[in-house]
Scaffold this motif. Structure first.
Motif, PDB file in Angstrom:
ATOM      1  N   LEU A 110       0.856  -0.727   0.169  1.00  0.00           N
ATOM      2  CA  LEU A 110      -0.150  -0.007   0.012  1.00  0.00           C
ATOM      3  C   LEU A 110       0.759   1.645  -0.062  1.00  0.00           C
ATOM      4  O   LEU A 110       0.556   2.224   0.760  1.00  0.00           O
ATOM      5  CB  LEU A 110      -0.574   0.318   1.215  1.00  0.00           C
ATOM      6  CG  LEU A 110      -2.374  -1.148   1.222  1.00  0.00           C
ATOM      7  CD1 LEU A 110      -2.268  -0.989   2.495  1.00  0.00           C
ATOM      8  CD2 LEU A 110      -2.616  -0.731  -0.077  1.00  0.00           C
ATOM      9  N   SER A 111       1.953   0.907  -0.717  1.00  0.00           N
ATOM     10  CA  SER A 111       2.637   2.307  -0.810  1.00  0.00           C
ATOM     11  C   SER A 111       2.588   3.632  -1.318  1.00  0.00           C
ATOM     12  O   SER A 111       2.115   4.373  -0.804  1.00  0.00           O
ATOM     13  CB  SER A 111       4.031   2.101  -1.169  1.00  0.00           C
ATOM     14  OG  SER A 111       3.840   1.493  -2.640  1.00  0.00           O
ATOM     15  N   ASP A 112       1.403   3.252  -2.175  1.00  0.00           N
ATOM     16  CA  ASP A 112       0.634   4.749  -2.916  1.00  0.00           C
ATOM     17  C   ASP A 112      -1.048   4.786  -2.846  1.00  0.00           C
ATOM     18  O   ASP A 112      -1.355   6.007  -2.804  1.00  0.00           O
ATOM     19  CB  ASP A 112       0.787   4.082  -4.550  1.00  0.00           C
ATOM     20  CG  ASP A 112      -0.106   3.243  -4.747  1.00  0.00           C
ATOM     21  OD1 ASP A 112      -0.841   2.608  -3.854  1.00  0.00           O
ATOM     22  OD2 ASP A 112      -0.773   3.109  -6.035  1.00  0.00           O
ATOM     23  N   GLY A 113      -0.947   4.049  -1.243  1.00  0.00           N
ATOM     24  CA  GLY A 113      -2.662   4.095  -0.986  1.00  0.00           C
ATOM     25  C   GLY A 113      -3.806   3.576  -1.559  1.00  0.00           C
ATOM     26  O   GLY A 113      -4.956   4.517  -1.008  1.00  0.00           O
ATOM     27  N   ASP A 114      -3.495   3.045  -2.015  1.00  0.00           N
ATOM     28  CA  ASP A 114      -4.768   2.505  -3.424  1.00  0.00           C
ATOM     29  C   ASP A 114      -5.047   1.212  -3.049  1.00  0.00           C
ATOM     30  O   ASP A 114      -3.667   0.304  -3.311  1.00  0.00           O
ATOM     31  CB  ASP A 114      -4.519   2.658  -4.679  1.00  0.00           C
ATOM     32  CG  ASP A 114      -5.510   2.902  -5.700  1.00  0.00           C
ATOM     33  OD1 ASP A 114      -6.460   2.043  -5.194  1.00  0.00           O
ATOM     34  OD2 ASP A 114      -5.651   2.956  -6.833  1.00  0.00           O
ATOM     35  N   THR A 115      -5.563   1.108  -2.191  1.00  0.00           N
ATOM     36  CA  THR A 115      -6.464  -0.241  -2.019  1.00  0.00           C
ATOM     37  C   THR A 115      -6.209  -1.489  -2.706  1.00  0.00           C
ATOM     38  O   THR A 115      -5.918  -2.587  -3.137  1.00  0.00           O
ATOM     39  CB  THR A 115      -6.905  -0.857  -0.565  1.00  0.00           C
ATOM     40  OG1 THR A 115      -7.141   0.334   0.606  1.00  0.00           O
ATOM     41  CG2 THR A 115      -7.664  -1.909  -0.211  1.00  0.00           C
ATOM     42  N   GLY A 116      -6.840  -0.954  -3.764  1.00  0.00           N
ATOM     43  CA  GLY A 116      -7.743  -1.671  -5.403  1.00  0.00           C
ATOM     44  C   GLY A 116      -6.914  -1.943  -5.859  1.00  0.00           C
ATOM     45  O   GLY A 116      -6.155  -3.274  -6.005  1.00  0.00           O
ATOM     46  N   ALA A 117      -6.095  -0.875  -6.553  1.00  0.00           N
ATOM     47  CA  ALA A 117      -5.186  -0.885  -7.538  1.00  0.00           C
ATOM     48  C   ALA A 117      -3.935  -2.275  -6.348  1.00  0.00           C
ATOM     49  O   ALA A 117      -2.938  -2.963  -7.061  1.00  0.00           O
ATOM     50  CB  ALA A 117      -3.769  -0.210  -7.103  1.00  0.00           C
ATOM     51  N   ALA A 118      -3.397  -2.361  -5.378  1.00  0.00           N
ATOM     52  CA  ALA A 118      -2.937  -2.777  -4.348  1.00  0.00           C
ATOM     53  C   ALA A 118      -3.055  -4.409  -4.675  1.00  0.00           C
ATOM     54  O   ALA A 118      -2.618  -5.670  -4.502  1.00  0.00           O
ATOM     55  CB  ALA A 118      -2.328  -2.934  -3.125  1.00  0.00           C
ATOM     56  N   SER A 155     -13.944  -3.906 -10.146  1.00  0.00           N
ATOM     57  CA  SER A 155     -14.225  -3.923 -11.387  1.00  0.00           C
ATOM     58  C   SER A 155     -12.826  -2.374 -11.961  1.00  0.00           C
ATOM     59  O   SER A 155     -12.608  -2.001 -12.617  1.00  0.00           O
ATOM     60  CB  SER A 155     -15.013  -3.312 -12.601  1.00  0.00           C
ATOM     61  OG  SER A 155     -15.974  -4.671 -12.252  1.00  0.00           O
ATOM     62  N   SER A 156     -12.878  -0.863 -10.834  1.00  0.00           N
ATOM     63  CA  SER A 156     -12.668  -0.383 -10.626  1.00  0.00           C
ATOM     64  C   SER A 156     -10.740   0.033 -10.914  1.00  0.00           C
ATOM     65  O   SER A 156     -10.412   0.717 -11.155  1.00  0.00           O
ATOM     66  CB  SER A 156     -13.297   0.627 -10.000  1.00  0.00           C
ATOM     67  OG  SER A 156     -14.498   0.996 -10.278  1.00  0.00           O
ATOM     68  N   ALA A 157     -10.965  -1.043 -10.194  1.00  0.00           N
ATOM     69  CA  ALA A 157      -9.036  -1.958 -10.303  1.00  0.00           C
ATOM     70  C   ALA A 157      -8.964  -2.257 -10.797  1.00  0.00           C
ATOM     71  O   ALA A 157      -7.412  -2.646 -11.072  1.00  0.00           O
ATOM     72  CB  ALA A 157      -9.182  -2.064  -8.400  1.00  0.00           C
ATOM     73  N   GLY A 158      -9.444  -2.659 -12.077  1.00  0.00           N
ATOM     74  CA  GLY A 158      -9.239  -4.118 -13.196  1.00  0.00           C
ATOM     75  C   GLY A 158      -9.236  -5.192 -12.610  1.00  0.00           C
ATOM     76  O   GLY A 158      -8.444  -6.012 -13.189  1.00  0.00           O
ATOM     77  N   ILE A 159      -9.576  -5.172 -11.317  1.00  0.00           N
ATOM     78  CA  ILE A 159     -10.260  -6.360 -11.354  1.00  0.00           C
ATOM     79  C   ILE A 159     -11.545  -7.185 -12.025  1.00  0.00           C
ATOM     80  O   ILE A 159     -12.504  -6.573 -11.889  1.00  0.00           O
ATOM     81  CB  ILE A 159      -9.722  -7.061  -9.467  1.00  0.00           C
ATOM     82  CG1 ILE A 159      -8.771  -6.446  -9.264  1.00  0.00           C
ATOM     83  CG2 ILE A 159     -10.266  -7.909  -9.111  1.00  0.00           C
ATOM     84  CD1 ILE A 159      -8.730  -5.963  -7.377  1.00  0.00           C
TER      85      ILE A 159
END
Length: 356
Positions: free
Chosen positions: A109-117, A152-156
């Motif tokens: 979570l280094s960039d703070g985006d849980t969905g991307a992580a 889906s917003s996180a590309g999953i």
């Protein structure tokens, strides 16, 4: 007391152990049902499917149910000839997505985006690992729509990259504790409880994902409405009064103690108070963050309580991403019944003013 002659004064209403069941509970505790000539028994259920089946089967008169449920009844019960309709949206928002503490601690979570992580974590998982499992409360629920939207917003891909299962709301925390699931989308207070017990981390409250999405509606069967139109009107009026009472933030503090009682939610007051106070506990032991609008209850001066065909079609469009749905059911959100309720309440207020 009003001059309305109800056809059926003794009613049974169904609800689940959720914070946004508050309008039914508050209406009973404040005597609002009696104000309109009703005597109401509240019956607590465990799962949405059980509640739905009892309502359709005539074991109860009305229920607080998931907003998409009347619109998608044919998809879940193809052989059912009955219809559910609603003349009152009780509340909007009220849910959140929670990850297990174990899964959350594995994310970068280094960039703070849980969905991307989470997406990165899924990509990097070993090929033989079981897919991550997330839970929702009902196939066609706002929770399912919100969970799929967040993924889906996180590309999953919610249909290919993860597994989504259905569990009753009050069983979510225990399944998370046992490691049966990796996360869930559920109504309050079950997100806050997981954080307070140190087993979950809230990734996103629903009001930041799809703001003001209709959440709970008052539902009756069409046949019951046709047999009891005056009773239905009285019931909507009492519950709209209760919703309006809950819009006052100071009164919500009084509501917490009522909701926490064993016969209702049977949970600690501190757990219930969080979302009603717009406080978001993300991590165990941290100071809560402000989360305005976590619960939006119906009020005569806002549009949150009005069930319109436009709102129904928006829900149906989202449900159609899960499976094909019949869009003609949008008419089961009855704006005319809501307007009738507003007019009736104003008439009662004017009559009371004249008598005093």
């Amino acid at each position: 007391m009003t001059s309305l002659q109800v056809e059926k004064p003794n009613l049974k209403l169904l609800y689940l152990r959720l914070t946004d069941s508050a309008p039914l509970i508050i209406a009973r505790e404040l005597g609002l049902f009696e104000r309109y000539g009703l005597r109401v028994e509240l019956q607590r259920e465990t799962s949405w499917a059980t509640l739905r089946d009892k309502l359709i089967g005539g074991a109860a008169d009305a229920a607080s149910i998931l907003a998409p449920m009347p619109l998608t009844l044919k998809q879940t019960l193809p052989q059912c000839d009955e219809q559910l309709l609603s003349g009152l949206i009780l509340s909007c928002n009220g849910n959140a997505i929670t990850l297990s503490r174990t899964l959350h601690d594995r994310l970068d979570l280094s960039d703070g985006d849980t969905g991307a992580a989470l997406k990165t974590h899924i990509i990097n998982r070993a090929g033989g690992d079981k897919p991550l499992t997330f839970a929702s409360v009902y196939p066609f629920a706002s929770h399912t729509l919100q969970l799929r939207h967040w993924l889906s917003s996180a590309g999953i891909n919610p249909d290919a990259d993860v597994r989504i299962v259905v569990l009753p709301p009050e069983q979510m925390v225990e399944h998370l504790r046992r490691g049966d699931i990796d996360g869930y989308c559920v109504g309050e207070p079950w997100n806050t409880l997981a954080v307070q017990e140190g087993i979950g981390v809230i990734a996103a409250p629903s009001n930041t994902l799809m703001p003001a999405m209709p959440e709970k509606v008052l539902a009756v069967t069409r046949s019951w409405h046709e047999a009891n139109p005056a009773t239905h009107l009285a019931l909507r009026a009492a519950l709209l009064d209760a919703c309006g009472w809950l819009c006052n933030r100071d009164r919500r503090r009084d509501a917490v103690g009522i909701l926490a009682r064993p016969e209702y939610l049977d949970l600690p007051e501190a757990t219930i108070a969080a979302s009603l106070s717009d406080e978001l506990f993300v991590h165990h032991g941290e100071t809560p963050r402000k989360n305005p609008g976590w619960h939006l209850f119906a009020h005569p001066q806002t549009d949150h309580g009005r069930p319109t065909e436009k709102k129904a079609r928006e829900l149906l469009a989202l449900c159609n991403d899960i499976a094909p749905v019949d869009t003609s059911t949008a008419e089961l959100f009855c704006s005319d019944l809501y307007q009738q309720t507003l007019d009736f309440i104003r008439h009662c207020q004017l009559q009371q003013a004249q008598e005093s």
